[in-house]
Design an enzyme around this catalytic site. Structure first.
Site, PDB file in Angstrom:
ATOM      1  CG  HIS A  69      -1.950  -1.192   1.032  1.00 32.07           C
ATOM      2  ND1 HIS A  69      -3.310  -0.911   0.848  1.00 32.07           N
ATOM      3  CD2 HIS A  69      -1.873  -1.981   1.052  1.00 32.07           C
ATOM      4  CE1 HIS A  69      -3.448  -2.340   0.619  1.00 32.07           C
ATOM      5  NE2 HIS A  69      -2.481  -3.211   1.502  1.00 32.07           N
ATOM      6  CG  ASN A 101      -6.460  -0.283  -0.372  1.00 34.47           C
ATOM      7  OD1 ASN A 101      -5.475  -0.036  -0.640  1.00 34.47           O
ATOM      8  ND2 ASN A 101      -6.750  -0.546   0.907  1.00 34.47           N
ATOM      9  CG  ASP A 158      -5.855  -5.850  -0.372  1.00 40.82           C
ATOM     10  OD1 ASP A 158      -6.377  -7.070   0.687  1.00 40.82           O
ATOM     11  OD2 ASP A 158      -4.406  -5.246   0.180  1.00 40.82           O
ATOM     12  CG  ASN A 284      -8.220  -5.547   9.134  1.00 44.02           C
ATOM     13  OD1 ASN A 284      -8.325  -6.195  10.395  1.00 44.02           O
ATOM     14  ND2 ASN A 284      -9.334  -4.999   8.608  1.00 44.02           N
ATOM     15  CG  ASP A 311      -1.257  -6.126   4.145  1.00 45.63           C
ATOM     16  OD1 ASP A 311      -1.503  -4.842   3.684  1.00 45.63           O
ATOM     17  OD2 ASP A 311      -1.784  -7.022   4.465  1.00 45.63           O
TER      18      ASP A 311
HETATM   19 ZN   LIG Z   1      -5.815  -6.568   2.272  1.00 43.66          ZN
END
Ligand SMILES: [Zn+2]
Length: 449
Positions: A69, A101, A158, A284, A311
């Site tokens: 991210h 996202n 995601d 998460n 992640d």
């Molecule tokens: Zn995820």
């Protein structure tokens, strides 16, 4: 750059190569030769011959992260594409897949094209994932062919799991026709909503049972079966039950792949006992039981899980310092992934070559069938995309210079083993640790020139 790295262990999963005591000659961004002993008079030798009892430094193809991210656009206080790419290089990654996202999400061909231009100046290759559904809301599928044509290498909502099976099937088919995988965050939103009656945003819900993951994995596998074609990739598996589901599906020949994060392999144990603030451990899917952790390590070792993916989820301190219920989920991971897997994640010693496969060829297999991505490999004559690391070097997370804009990592202050000394992306030095690698400044000047 013209030098010989002396006395390294060269591991190249693509070539099935694992050789100690090698000299590696790098010149003008290319690998000129790999040989037990190279003497070229005028060429500078960087002697990395290990001290007795110390394992050698390892040269491997650059790592690929399927899951980062990078927060741009919309979250630049926490990370940008450029800062995230520097963090990736410091962790040995030379290709990173940025999730969709962001704010706004990457859910149209134009936004994919904008993301591609933001990635242009990064020190490593930043790849773009497009969303599965508009606004990640699970109602309207994105223009799959258009987003792929604009440069998206994968599709994923995601952060959410809102797409119903029919929509997921539809996108699996269309993505397959464009040669792209669909990546699913497997946490069933209805199960979680029922368990968290008090309401509030789905992503912040604290009670996230293992059943929510198994339900979502089953549902995604059913959507794939309904689709009749497609490549499903399951993100950040966290439970033994989902490992079993994936194992059985693969035995049945289903086109499903999976990833695991360093933190689910490691549980941050022993650091998990005390973090301040406690919200540093909020993620998460959540950290699970020791049984789950052992199942994940086993699955990574035997190949049921194809890839380690970070992640990497940077957050500004304002979003992590409050109470647990309102804190944002996620932790940074790019700079600590390798050392976390080696030190706490069951992948040390004889497992290091397997770990390197899961950081290079494994993720490449997930992305490569349709997208024209270079194979991670060390080939003489080609421009170098590689990482040099010391698998035993101890270091303290957060000490010295860090590259991510965020510090939300529960291992902050912990001692880990395994340090990246040098990362070269497409022939250019993307990261170099001058304290650890006696790299003459003349070489650095040549490299950046
Ligand atoms: Zn995820």
């Amino acid at each position: 750059m013209n030098c010989i790295l002396r006395g390294v262990r060269v591991i190249d999963p693509a070539a099935g190569m694992d050789a100690v005591g090698q000299d590696v000659w790098l010149s003008e961004g290319r690998i000129i030769a790999v040989y037990p002993s190279i003497d070229e008079g005028t060429v500078t030798v960087v002697d990395l011959t290990p001290a007795p009892g110390h394992p050698p430094c390892i040269l491997a193809p650059g790592f690929i992260d399927l899951h980062a991210h990078l927060r741009e656009p919309g979250g630049e206080r926490a990370e940008t594409v450029l800062s995230g790419a520097r963090a990736a290089a410091a962790g040995g990654f030379t290709q990173v897949l940025a999730m969709a996202n962001t704010e706004p999400p990457i859910d149209t061909p134009i936004r994919v094209a904008e993301a591609r231009s933001r990635a242009a100046g990064a020190v490593v290759e930043v790849m773009t994932a497009a969303a599965v559904s508009r606004d990640l809301a699970g109602h309207v599928p994105v223009d799959v062919a258009g987003c792929a044509a604009a440069g998206a290498v994968a599709f994923t909502d995601d952060g959410r799991n809102a797409a119903p099976p029919e929509l997921l099937s539809d996108v699996l088919r269309r993505a397959h026709d464009a040669g792209r995988p669909v990546l699913v965050h497997p946490e069933d939103e209805r199960t979680i909503a029922e368990r968290n009656r008090s309401g509030g945003p789905w992503a912040l819900s604290l009670d996230r049972p293992a059943e929510a993951e198994a339900t979502a994995v089953r549902s995604a596998l059913e959507a794939l079966a309904q689709a009749g074609r497609g490549h499903l990739h399951l993100q950040h598996l966290s439970t033994a039950a989902s490992v079993d589901l994936v194992r059985r599906a693969r035995e049945d020949g289903v086109a499903v792949t999976a990833e695991v994060t360093p933190h689910h392999l490691a549980m941050w144990s022993p650091a998990a006992q005390a973090t301040d603030p406690p919200a540093l451990l909020k993620v998460n899917p959540p950290l699970r039981t020791e049984n789950d952790r052992i199942a994940l390590i086993q699955a990574l070792r035997d190949g049921v899980i194809d890839a380690v993916a970070t992640d990497h989820a940077p957050h500004h301190v304002d979003h992590k310092c409050g109470d647990l219920a309102s804190a944002a989920p996620g932790m940074t991971g790019l700079e600590t992934a390798l050392a976390t897997c080696i030190t706490l994640g069951g992948m040390s010693g004889d497992w290091i070559p397997v770990l390197l496969e899961r950081l290079t060829l494994g993720p490449h297999r997930v992305l490569a069938p349709g997208a024209d991505l270079r194979q991670p490999r060390l080939r003489v004559g080609e421009s170098a995309t590689c990482v040099l690391f010391d698998p035993a070097a101890p270091w303290t997370v957060g000490e010295g210079h860090t590259h991510s804009r965020s510090r939300n990592n529960p291992l902050w202050g912990s001692r880990l083993n395994g340090r990246v000394l040098l990362t070269i992306a497409d022939g250019v030095v993307a990261h170099h640790d001058p304290a650890l690698l006696p790299w003459p400044s003349t070489l650095m000047e040549a490299a950046s020139g």
